[in-house]
Design an enzyme around this catalytic site. Structure first.
Site, PDB file in Angstrom:
ATOM      1  N   GLU A 109      34.113  42.262  42.976  1.00 19.85           N
ATOM      2  CA  GLU A 109      33.721  41.875  41.603  1.00 19.85           C
ATOM      3  C   GLU A 109      32.268  42.266  41.336  1.00 19.85           C
ATOM      4  O   GLU A 109      31.434  41.441  40.949  1.00 19.85           O
ATOM      5  CB  GLU A 109      33.947  40.370  41.375  1.00 19.85           C
ATOM      6  CG  GLU A 109      35.421  40.011  41.451  1.00 19.85           C
ATOM      7  CD  GLU A 109      35.794  38.625  40.914  1.00 19.85           C
ATOM      8  OE1 GLU A 109      34.907  37.824  40.604  1.00 19.85           O
ATOM      9  OE2 GLU A 109      37.001  38.361  40.815  1.00 19.85           O
ATOM     10  N   GLU A 134      43.255  39.966  44.119  1.00 16.47           N
ATOM     11  CA  GLU A 134      43.134  38.531  43.822  1.00 16.47           C
ATOM     12  C   GLU A 134      44.046  38.211  42.652  1.00 16.47           C
ATOM     13  O   GLU A 134      43.876  38.759  41.562  1.00 16.47           O
ATOM     14  CB  GLU A 134      41.689  38.139  43.490  1.00 16.47           C
ATOM     15  CG  GLU A 134      40.775  38.161  44.703  1.00 16.47           C
ATOM     16  CD  GLU A 134      39.391  37.571  44.436  1.00 16.47           C
ATOM     17  OE1 GLU A 134      39.252  36.686  43.571  1.00 16.47           O
ATOM     18  OE2 GLU A 134      38.446  38.037  45.101  1.00 16.47           O
TER      19      GLU A 134
HETATM   20  O1  AHR Z   1      39.081  33.390  44.659  1.00 15.06           O
HETATM   21  C1  AHR Z   1      37.950  32.745  44.176  1.00 15.06           C
HETATM   22  C2  AHR Z   1      36.946  33.706  43.561  1.00 15.06           C
HETATM   23  O2  AHR Z   1      37.496  34.285  42.427  1.00 15.06           O
HETATM   24  C3  AHR Z   1      36.549  34.881  44.415  1.00 15.06           C
HETATM   25  O3  AHR Z   1      35.547  34.583  45.317  1.00 15.06           O
HETATM   26  C4  AHR Z   1      36.060  35.858  43.396  1.00 15.06           C
HETATM   27  O4  AHR Z   1      36.222  37.184  43.821  1.00 15.06           O
HETATM   28  C5  AHR Z   1      36.874  35.518  42.164  1.00 15.06           C
HETATM   29  O5  AHR Z   1      36.088  35.394  41.045  1.00 15.06           O
END
Ligand code: AHR
Length: 514
Positions: free
Chosen positions: A194, A317
């Site tokens: 991110e 994710e």
């Molecule tokens: O999964 C929780 C968080 O969500 C992670 O650390 C980040 O990459 C995302 O914003």
């Protein structure tokens, strides 16, 4: 006149016989083209809340049964679902993590503040060796996310050398000194996380430029070939995806990541994990279903620059994100997990199957005690969540050939919106077994399904598994850990190429034909 009456009554019959509670499906069992990569069944473990510490890592001296410090109950359960890969150490944590703090004698490892997640002390007792040894114990592939945000090219380059170089070099020698003679194999390597946000607040152009430097110095040693993954867009940031595809030479990356979470209402009030209204039930599934559209739009950009589909879309994710449970640390992201989450998982996995030509890997967030977890722990107790059972029921699709399906069904309507009441996905495995997974999202109505299987010679119904429960927020607790689980379902028949079944409301099923 007679003829007109006949046509009229035929029309009446054909429009009235298809109701909201019926669905017709066609599965083309002989027209499969794409492999459902087993890596879309991947997982994610971040130094966040009680995921690593308490969740996975209890230490070798714990009274909780463990294998080299990691809970044995979780290792066994992960082997059972054939976990294909595990992402670590973050998440946002990855861009603050300095790997050299996590090697050598544990008592000498420095302590740091985990600024992203609760401001707690991170004592670095779970580091590179502990993670890679865990992957070996699981028989799974490690997916390491390197630090671009606050790290250096040199630091990332040395990490790869430390882990994978088999020979005489400063990093390989350090690894040997720390007790590991032979290098590990690591394929999946993320260059930052991110980086449009917690990973450095970069622009797409700035990140792409940096990526080229980091990718240059993260080397392939011996036969260890890195599958480098560029940090991709946040949800629907199509400019970011376009920039990655245009500005990074394709020989320098194997994948681009995408993050997308589902929540109800809005980001500031994501709704509760349990005790939710039917509007919130619908809203979560509606939000989660947007994954399909996101993949279509990002794939279109990728198709433009990579028509041969060599670069994978890596959804590293995804999952449901709710308000944290009452009286828990807000930075720990601890939430319960219900039948609604199982239904979301089924919908999203079916979507990944549908896009098997482009989606090559995915990681649900996260493994233990964080967000849409597969496991919750409390001291020595551990429970399997409804989401775990979906990964168990769906594991038959790993590395199978995706079979095209067509579905005609009614809709589940709420909040002036509509969702297809059922979602279907099918595959054929290496032994010729056909598996069809159905999800009925309607919380009230069962659905009668007629499923025509075309192009399957012979074939017998060998098993039907179902996951359902009394309520959409039914969940497992430490006192009652088995409320939501997989059961055999006896109400299906398969005759003359037609599979017939009545799918209860709010349920998931996987049928096997052999
Ligand atoms: O999964 C929780 C968080 O969500 C992670 O650390 C980040 O990459 C995302 O914003």
């Amino acid at each position: 006149m007679k003829k007109a009456l006949f046509i009229y009554s035929f029309f009446l019959i054909s429009v009235t016989t298809f109701s909201q509670q019926e669905a017709e499906v066609i599965v083309n069992a002989d027209l499969g083209q794409y492999n459902i990569d087993k890596h879309i069944y991947g997982h994610f473990s971040e130094h966040l809340g009680r995921c690593i510490y308490d969740g996975l890592w209890v230490g070798e001296n714990s009274s909780i049964p463990n294998i080299n410090g990691v809970r044995k109950d979780i290792i066994d359960a992960l082997k059972h679902i054939k976990i294909p890969n595990l992402r670590w150490p973050g998440g946002c944590f990855a861009d603050e993590y300095h790997w050299m703090d996590g090697i050598g004698a544990r008592e000498n490892r420095p302590k740091m503040v985990n600024t992203h997640w609760g401001g707690v002390v991170e004592d670095n007792s779970f580091g590179t060796h502990e993670f890679l040894n865990l992957c070996e114990a699981l028989g799974t592939e490690p997916y390491i996310c390197g630090n671009m945000g606050s790290g250096t090219v040199e630091e990332m380059s040395k990490w790869v050398e430390y882990i994978t170089f088999d020979g005489e070099s400063p990093m390989a020698n350090l690894r040997k000194k720390n007790g590991r003679e032979k290098p590990w194999k690591v394929q999946f390597w993320g260059v930052g996380n991110e980086n449009w946000g917690c990973g450095g607040n970069m622009t797409a152009e700035g990140y792409a430029e940096n990526y080229r430097r980091y990718a240059t110095y993260t080397r392939d040693y011996g036969d260890n070939q890195l599958y480098k993954i560029a940090g991709g867009p946040n949800v629907d940031d199509y400019h970011w995806m376009t920039t990655m595809m245009k500005n990074i030479p394709h020989r320098m990356m194997k994948g681009v990541s995408l993050h997308n979470y589902a929540f109800t209402r809005r980001w500031e009030d994501k709704g509760d994990a349990t005790g939710f209204s039917e509007d919130d039930y619908f809203s979560l599934l509606e939000h989660g279903s947007r994954m399909d559209n996101l993949i279509i739009r990002h794939s279109a950009i990728m198709d433009l620059y990579d028509p041969a589909k060599k670069i994978g879309l890596i959804v590293d994710e995804w999952g449901a994100w709710y308000n944290v449970e009452k009286n828990t640390n807000p930075g720990f992201l601890f939430q319960q997990n219900t039948l609604r989450d199982a239904i979301l998982a089924g919908l999203v996995l079916n979507t990944f199957h549908k896009h098997a030509d482009r989606v090559k890997m995915a990681n649900i967030a996260q493994l233990v005690n964080v967000l849409q977890a597969l496991f919750l722990t409390e001291g020595e107790k551990m429970l399997l969540t409804p989401t775990y059972h979906v990964f168990d029921m769906y594991k038959v699709h790993q590395d199978a050939t995706m079979l095209p399906t067509v579905v005609k069904c009614g809709t589940y309507n709420r909040l002036n919106k509509k969702l297809d009441a059922i979602s279907v996905s099918a595959s054929k495995d290496k032994n010729g077994k056909v598996h069809i997974s159905f999800v009925n999202i309607d919380p009230v109505n069962s659905i009668d399904i007629d499923c025509n299987i075309r192009g399957l010679i012979g074939g017998k119904l060998t098993s039907v598994n179902i996951i359902t429960a009394t309520n959409t927020d039914s969940h497992n607790t430490f006192d009652n850990p088995n409320i939501v689980h997989i059961e055999d379902y006896k109400g299906a028949t398969y005759k003359n190429g037609v599979l017939t079944l009545k799918m209860p409301s709010k349920s998931l099923m996987t049928v096997e034909l052999n």
